[in-house]
Design a protein around this motif. Structure first.
Motif, PDB file in Angstrom:
ATOM      1  N   SER A 198      16.400  -7.735  -4.745  1.00 44.35           N
ATOM      2  CA  SER A 198      15.274  -7.192  -3.992  1.00 44.35           C
ATOM      3  C   SER A 198      15.671  -6.980  -2.532  1.00 44.35           C
ATOM      4  N   PHE A 199      15.281  -5.828  -1.982  1.00 46.23           N
ATOM      5  CA  PHE A 199      15.554  -5.489  -0.588  1.00 46.23           C
ATOM      6  C   PHE A 199      14.270  -5.010   0.066  1.00 46.23           C
ATOM      7  N   GLU A 200      14.189  -5.199   1.383  1.00 45.76           N
ATOM      8  CA  GLU A 200      13.046  -4.731   2.156  1.00 45.76           C
ATOM      9  C   GLU A 200      13.540  -3.859   3.293  1.00 45.76           C
ATOM     10  N   VAL A 201      12.869  -2.721   3.503  1.00 42.78           N
ATOM     11  CA  VAL A 201      13.194  -1.829   4.615  1.00 42.78           C
ATOM     12  C   VAL A 201      11.937  -1.622   5.434  1.00 42.78           C
ATOM     13  N   SER A 202      12.114  -1.432   6.746  1.00 41.79           N
ATOM     14  CA  SER A 202      10.947  -1.283   7.618  1.00 41.79           C
ATOM     15  C   SER A 202      10.442   0.153   7.607  1.00 41.79           C
ATOM     16  N   ILE A 203       9.135   0.293   7.655  1.00 38.37           N
ATOM     17  CA  ILE A 203       8.492   1.604   7.695  1.00 38.37           C
ATOM     18  C   ILE A 203       8.478   2.075   9.147  1.00 38.37           C
ATOM     19  N   GLU A 204       9.084   3.251   9.398  1.00 35.52           N
ATOM     20  CA  GLU A 204       9.078   3.827  10.742  1.00 35.52           C
ATOM     21  C   GLU A 204       7.827   4.657  10.972  1.00 35.52           C
ATOM     22  N   SER A 205       7.422   5.418   9.965  1.00 29.91           N
ATOM     23  CA  SER A 205       6.225   6.245  10.088  1.00 29.91           C
ATOM     24  C   SER A 205       5.698   6.571   8.699  1.00 29.91           C
ATOM     25  N   GLN A 206       4.488   7.077   8.676  1.00 33.68           N
ATOM     26  CA  GLN A 206       3.898   7.518   7.415  1.00 33.68           C
ATOM     27  C   GLN A 206       2.960   8.682   7.702  1.00 33.68           C
ATOM     28  N   LYS A 207       2.843   9.575   6.718  1.00 35.64           N
ATOM     29  CA  LYS A 207       1.954  10.726   6.860  1.00 35.64           C
ATOM     30  C   LYS A 207       1.472  11.123   5.481  1.00 35.64           C
ATOM     31  N   PRO A 208       0.338  11.790   5.415  1.00 38.29           N
ATOM     32  CA  PRO A 208      -0.142  12.243   4.109  1.00 38.29           C
ATOM     33  C   PRO A 208       0.777  13.329   3.562  1.00 38.29           C
ATOM     34  N   ALA A 209       0.976  13.302   2.265  1.00 39.01           N
ATOM     35  CA  ALA A 209       1.807  14.315   1.617  1.00 39.01           C
ATOM     36  C   ALA A 209       1.041  15.619   1.561  1.00 39.01           C
ATOM     37  N   VAL A 217       4.761  -1.285  -1.560  1.00 35.85           N
ATOM     38  CA  VAL A 217       4.444  -0.912  -0.187  1.00 35.85           C
ATOM     39  C   VAL A 217       3.629  -2.017   0.464  1.00 35.85           C
ATOM     40  N   GLY A 218       4.135  -2.535   1.580  1.00 37.63           N
ATOM     41  CA  GLY A 218       3.419  -3.532   2.368  1.00 37.63           C
ATOM     42  C   GLY A 218       2.849  -2.897   3.619  1.00 37.63           C
ATOM     43  N   LYS A 219       2.419  -3.720   4.568  1.00 31.44           N
ATOM     44  CA  LYS A 219       1.846  -3.193   5.813  1.00 31.44           C
ATOM     45  C   LYS A 219       2.920  -2.553   6.686  1.00 31.44           C
ATOM     46  N   ARG A 220       4.075  -3.198   6.790  1.00 26.49           N
ATOM     47  CA  ARG A 220       5.133  -2.693   7.666  1.00 26.49           C
ATOM     48  C   ARG A 220       6.468  -2.498   6.956  1.00 26.49           C
ATOM     49  N   THR A 221       6.519  -2.831   5.675  1.00 26.43           N
ATOM     50  CA  THR A 221       7.786  -2.740   4.940  1.00 26.43           C
ATOM     51  C   THR A 221       7.567  -2.154   3.552  1.00 26.43           C
ATOM     52  N   ILE A 222       8.667  -1.714   2.971  1.00 26.42           N
ATOM     53  CA  ILE A 222       8.693  -1.297   1.571  1.00 26.42           C
ATOM     54  C   ILE A 222       9.769  -2.126   0.888  1.00 26.42           C
ATOM     55  N   ARG A 223       9.420  -2.698  -0.247  1.00 22.50           N
ATOM     56  CA  ARG A 223      10.351  -3.518  -1.023  1.00 22.50           C
ATOM     57  C   ARG A 223      10.767  -2.737  -2.262  1.00 22.50           C
ATOM     58  N   TYR A 268       6.387   8.014   3.321  1.00 23.03           N
ATOM     59  CA  TYR A 268       6.828   6.971   4.238  1.00 23.03           C
ATOM     60  C   TYR A 268       8.250   7.295   4.676  1.00 23.03           C
ATOM     61  N   VAL A 269       8.531   7.131   5.968  1.00 20.99           N
ATOM     62  CA  VAL A 269       9.891   7.255   6.473  1.00 20.99           C
ATOM     63  C   VAL A 269      10.351   5.844   6.790  1.00 20.99           C
ATOM     64  N   VAL A 270      11.439   5.423   6.139  1.00 14.74           N
ATOM     65  CA  VAL A 270      11.956   4.066   6.319  1.00 14.74           C
ATOM     66  C   VAL A 270      13.357   4.130   6.894  1.00 14.74           C
ATOM     67  N   LEU A 271      13.748   3.079   7.588  1.00 13.19           N
ATOM     68  CA  LEU A 271      15.086   2.967   8.145  1.00 13.19           C
ATOM     69  C   LEU A 271      15.943   2.177   7.171  1.00 13.19           C
ATOM     70  N   TYR A 272      17.000   2.808   6.662  1.00 12.38           N
ATOM     71  CA  TYR A 272      17.873   2.181   5.670  1.00 12.38           C
ATOM     72  C   TYR A 272      19.280   2.092   6.219  1.00 12.38           C
ATOM     73  N   THR A 273      19.849   0.889   6.219  1.00 14.85           N
ATOM     74  CA  THR A 273      21.238   0.671   6.594  1.00 14.85           C
ATOM     75  C   THR A 273      21.968   0.175   5.357  1.00 14.85           C
ATOM     76  N   PRO A 274      22.858   1.010   4.795  1.00 20.84           N
ATOM     77  CA  PRO A 274      23.532   0.612   3.558  1.00 20.84           C
ATOM     78  C   PRO A 274      24.528  -0.523   3.792  1.00 20.84           C
ATOM     79  N   PRO A 275      24.709  -1.367   2.785  1.00 20.14           N
ATOM     80  CA  PRO A 275      25.672  -2.457   2.913  1.00 20.14           C
ATOM     81  C   PRO A 275      27.104  -1.930   2.823  1.00 20.14           C
TER      82      PRO A 275
END
Length: 124
Positions: free
Chosen positions: A99-110, A85-91, A60-67
């Motif tokens: 607890s933090f949630e980041v949005s999934i930008e893309s996913q591909k098989p390893a 792993v959720g449908k559109r986010t990873i917690r 999964y490629v997620v967009l992370y903005t650090p605090p």
């Protein structure tokens, strides 16, 4: 009659367990961290990163903005963490348990590792 009431009370205490979801945290490994290139970004924008996390057989490629402009994420490749792993986010939880949630930008098989063909001495 007392047994019937006892069985009924036991059933009532177990009933909420049947309605709960079965979401489970899994081990994820951070495989890559890249600076996020947003269209039209300016120098004053907060730094964001595209973080690749391998969970099971999926990357999964997620967009992370650090605090607060932290940059420690740049050095986190190879780190394992528990993720949900959720449908559109990873917690995930940080070291303090927040607890933090980041949005999934893309996913591909390893990619599966290639197996080398070894020749046994008896086959010669």
């Amino acid at each position: 009659m007392l047994r019937l009431v006892g069985l009924f009370l036991i059933f009532l205490t177990m009933f909420p367990a049947f309605g709960q979801s079965t979401s489970k945290y899994q081990v994820g490994t951070i495989t890559e961290v890249k600076a996020h290139q947003a269209a039209g970004s300016s120098a004053s924008d907060a730094a964001s990163y595209d973080v690749s996390v391998k969970v099971g057989d999926t990357i999964y490629v997620v967009l992370y903005t650090p605090p607060l402009g932290e940059e420690t994420v740049k050095y986190s490749a190879g780190r394992d963490l528990l993720v949900l792993v959720g449908k559109r986010t990873i917690r995930y939880n940080d070291i303090l348990g927040q607890s933090f949630e980041v949005s999934i930008e893309s996913q591909k098989p390893a990619a599966k590792p290639k197996q080398s063909k070894s020749v046994s001495p008896a086959a010669k």
